[in-house]
Enzyme design. Structure first.
Site, PDB file in Angstrom:
ATOM      1  N   TYR A 144      38.664   5.405 -26.280  1.00 53.09           N
ATOM      2  CA  TYR A 144      37.737   4.355 -26.693  1.00 53.09           C
ATOM      3  C   TYR A 144      37.129   3.704 -25.464  1.00 53.09           C
ATOM      4  O   TYR A 144      37.853   3.363 -24.528  1.00 53.09           O
ATOM      5  CB  TYR A 144      38.473   3.296 -27.522  1.00 53.09           C
ATOM      6  CG  TYR A 144      37.575   2.197 -28.022  1.00 53.09           C
ATOM      7  CD1 TYR A 144      36.636   2.456 -29.017  1.00 53.09           C
ATOM      8  CD2 TYR A 144      37.642   0.908 -27.512  1.00 53.09           C
ATOM      9  CE1 TYR A 144      35.788   1.447 -29.483  1.00 53.09           C
ATOM     10  CE2 TYR A 144      36.806  -0.105 -27.972  1.00 53.09           C
ATOM     11  CZ  TYR A 144      35.891   0.175 -28.963  1.00 53.09           C
ATOM     12  OH  TYR A 144      35.050  -0.814 -29.428  1.00 53.09           O
ATOM     13  N   ASP A 245      38.065   4.517 -17.205  1.00 53.00           N
ATOM     14  CA  ASP A 245      37.892   3.295 -17.972  1.00 53.00           C
ATOM     15  C   ASP A 245      39.230   2.563 -17.937  1.00 53.00           C
ATOM     16  O   ASP A 245      40.149   2.893 -18.685  1.00 53.00           O
ATOM     17  CB  ASP A 245      37.464   3.649 -19.396  1.00 53.00           C
ATOM     18  CG  ASP A 245      37.389   2.429 -20.295  1.00 53.00           C
ATOM     19  OD1 ASP A 245      37.801   1.334 -19.848  1.00 53.00           O
ATOM     20  OD2 ASP A 245      36.942   2.581 -21.444  1.00 53.00           O
ATOM     21  N   LYS A 273      39.171  -7.254 -19.835  1.00 50.71           N
ATOM     22  CA  LYS A 273      40.445  -7.782 -20.371  1.00 50.71           C
ATOM     23  C   LYS A 273      41.244  -8.588 -19.345  1.00 50.71           C
ATOM     24  O   LYS A 273      40.889  -9.727 -19.086  1.00 50.71           O
ATOM     25  CB  LYS A 273      41.253  -6.644 -20.982  1.00 50.71           C
ATOM     26  CG  LYS A 273      40.462  -5.979 -22.128  1.00 50.71           C
ATOM     27  CD  LYS A 273      41.312  -5.431 -23.220  1.00 50.71           C
ATOM     28  CE  LYS A 273      40.517  -4.638 -24.218  1.00 50.71           C
ATOM     29  NZ  LYS A 273      40.491  -5.134 -25.562  1.00 50.71           N
TER      30      LYS A 273
HETATM   31  N1  PMP Z   1      37.423   0.515 -22.935  1.00 48.12           N
HETATM   32  C1  PMP Z   1      38.683   0.408 -23.344  1.00 48.12           C
HETATM   33  C2  PMP Z   1      39.722   1.326 -22.784  1.00 48.12           C
HETATM   34  C3  PMP Z   1      39.039  -0.558 -24.284  1.00 48.12           C
HETATM   35  O1  PMP Z   1      40.298  -0.633 -24.699  1.00 48.12           O
HETATM   36  C4  PMP Z   1      38.030  -1.418 -24.789  1.00 48.12           C
HETATM   37  C5  PMP Z   1      38.329  -2.494 -25.809  1.00 48.12           C
HETATM   38  N2  PMP Z   1      39.519  -2.458 -26.437  1.00 48.12           N
HETATM   39  C6  PMP Z   1      36.721  -1.251 -24.327  1.00 48.12           C
HETATM   40  C7  PMP Z   1      36.450  -0.279 -23.388  1.00 48.12           C
HETATM   41  C8  PMP Z   1      35.599  -2.103 -24.840  1.00 48.12           C
HETATM   42  O2  PMP Z   1      35.711  -3.396 -24.342  1.00 48.12           O
HETATM   43  P1  PMP Z   1      34.982  -4.615 -25.081  1.00 48.12           P
HETATM   44  O3  PMP Z   1      35.674  -4.809 -26.384  1.00 48.12           O
HETATM   45  O4  PMP Z   1      35.178  -5.765 -24.134  1.00 48.12           O
HETATM   46  O5  PMP Z   1      33.559  -4.240 -25.220  1.00 48.12           O
END
Ligand code: PMP
Length: 450
Positions: A144, A245, A273
């Site tokens: 994700y 990521d 985060k």
């Molecule tokens: N990348 C990863 C690995 C994530 O876990 C998340 C959100 N859980 C995102 C991107 C997207 O981040 P956001 O919700 O701040 O857009």
């Protein structure tokens, strides 16, 4: 002993009159909200009915120092009261936070701020395309990176929906332009033979391989470190950039993120985060060479709210804490996680419940095994995860835990997070509750084999 959620239910009904579905994120709406929040304090949250919970979700990960950490709040309030929420000019916190990030993370020589993980990963994809002059991104099933057209693709396909594991289908979400399918190559995580074939086939079109270095979004799938090294080698050999990521793992697994923890340096990495300690801060960055395109403004990245001093004031505190106390901060996060993991596993085992707790220190997850699944299944990507998880027993466990004041994400494929605010008491209380909840799960009717 059921907790009352009368006020929560009434408030949620009211919210639904003006907010579509009652929640402004698909991810929060998917499993149902459970309750409406009144406030958070350290590792605990309180709902509008006055119920108190130990919070193992900490805002889906950002609140790594807990709710309302006094120093984070003080820095933000001071910024607001004395200097203002936003400038849209360069300011001292740009340097303070930028320098700390570059010092902490091996793959960062230059960074840019964004507001969310979704934006940071989109910017990284665009940068990789601009840098290589190639169009496609190889993305893994089950990983994700955000909810945008460009990457909310093939999120949780199983054997039926995803097609052949060797060449998985590109599964787009409703409303996503069909043309996006041509911009991606979808591959299976932890399958070097298939990934190598995909890279050979598409090497002249592939700008980057994009991944969560540690899969955290289809449950916790422990990574094989050699696989990360292999990805580094094969991308470098084929003039393809490697994007990590680290929105979940960054500043959490270790100060240097997963790249520091596993010793694999990507070309571009993305953070959010934990970086914001509860405020909307994200970033992407890489070597001076790759980031030169951003520095020269040859590839577009922007946003009215990027690098807001209000938010960077929070980042500055959390990064300062992590850097200054690296020797205690991370061992404690790992200790909290490891103790809960061991406690949950014991609770399951002693009650004869077939469950596995998959842990990485500060991030972990409990899965309940379907009837018919082996006792010790190999779980190495999203398909092997989806094939063994019993969501019904997970649901019973989650609701029994909630009733006992233990909150973790109600989705069977989501994870728990440790924060520096969690106490030994929180750990013990959680484990005691888990033994009781497991006793209830043990009595649940068998789930039909699939
Ligand atoms: N990348 C990863 C690995 C994530 O876990 C998340 C959100 N859980 C995102 C991107 C997207 O981040 P956001 O919700 O701040 O857009």
């Amino acid at each position: 002993m059921h907790r009352q959620h009368v006020a929560s239910d009434a408030l949620f009904e009211r919210i639904k009159h003006s907010i579509a579905g009652g929640e402004s994120s698909y991810a929060r709406l998917a499993e149902g909200p459970g309750f409406c929040m009144a406030r958070g304090e350290g590792s605990h949250i309180f709902d509008v009915d006055g119920n108190e919970y130990i919070d193992w979700c900490i805002g889906y990960g950002p609140l790594i120092m807990g709710h309302r950490h006094p120093r984070v709040i003080a820095a933000v309030v001071e910024q607001l009261e004395k200097r203002g929420s936003m400038y849209t000019f360069p300011h001292e916190l740009d340097a303070e936070v930028g320098e700390k990030m570059v010092r902490a993370v091996p793959g960062l020589e230059l960074v840019r701020f964004a507001m969310s993980g979704t934006e940071a990963t989109l910017a990284a994809m665009r940068l990789a395309r601009a840098y290589t002059g190639k169009q496609k991104i190889l993305k893994f099933e089950g990983h994700y990176h955000g909810w945008a057209d460009e990457h909310f693709v093939s999120y949780h396909p199983d054997d039926e929906t995803g097609g052949d594991e060797a060449e998985p289908k590109v599964l787009l979400t409703a409303g996503c332009p069909q043309a996006i399918a041509d911009t991606l190559v979808i591959a299976s995580w932890h399958r070097p033979e298939y990934v190598e074939a995909a890279i050979r086939k598409h090497k002249h079109e592939l700008a980057a391989v994009l991944c969560e270095p540690q899969m955290c979004n289809c449950g916790i799938v422990p990574v094989e470190p050699e696989w990360l090294h292999w990805l580094r080698r094969i991308t470098a050999e084929n003039d393809i950039l490697l994007i990590f990521d680290e929105v979940m793992t960054g500043f959490r697994l270790a100060l240097g993120g997963a790249q520091g923890y596993y010793g694999v340096t990507p070309d571009i990495s993305c953070f959010s985060k934990a970086l914001g300690a509860g405020f909307p801060v994200a970033a992407f960055g890489g070597s001076r060479e790759v980031m030169a395109l951003e520095a020269a403004n040859e590839v577009v990245h922007g946003g009215t709210y990027t690098a807001m001093p209000m938010n960077l004031a929070a980042s500055n505190v959390v990064l300062g804490e992590m850097i200054e106390h690296e020797e205690t901060f991370y061992p404690r996060l790992h200790e909290v996680g490891n103790r809960v993991v061991r406690g949950l596993q014991r609770a399951a085992d002693e009650n004869g419940v077939r469950a596995k707790v998959l842990g990485l220190g500060p991030l972990w997850q409990i899965i309940f095994l379907r009837d018919g699944a082996p006792d010790d299944p190999i779980i190495d990507n999203s398909r092997t995860m989806l094939a063994v998880v019993d969501t019904e027993r997970f649901g019973i466990f989650q609701s029994e835990m909630l009733d006992r004041g233990i909150y973790f994400h109600p989705g069977a494929f989501e994870r728990w997070f440790a924060s520096s605010a969690h106490t030994d008491d929180d750990i013990e209380t959680t484990i005691v509750a888990a033994h009781e909840a497991m006793a209830v799960v043990a009595k649940a009717a068998p789930v039909p084999a699939v």
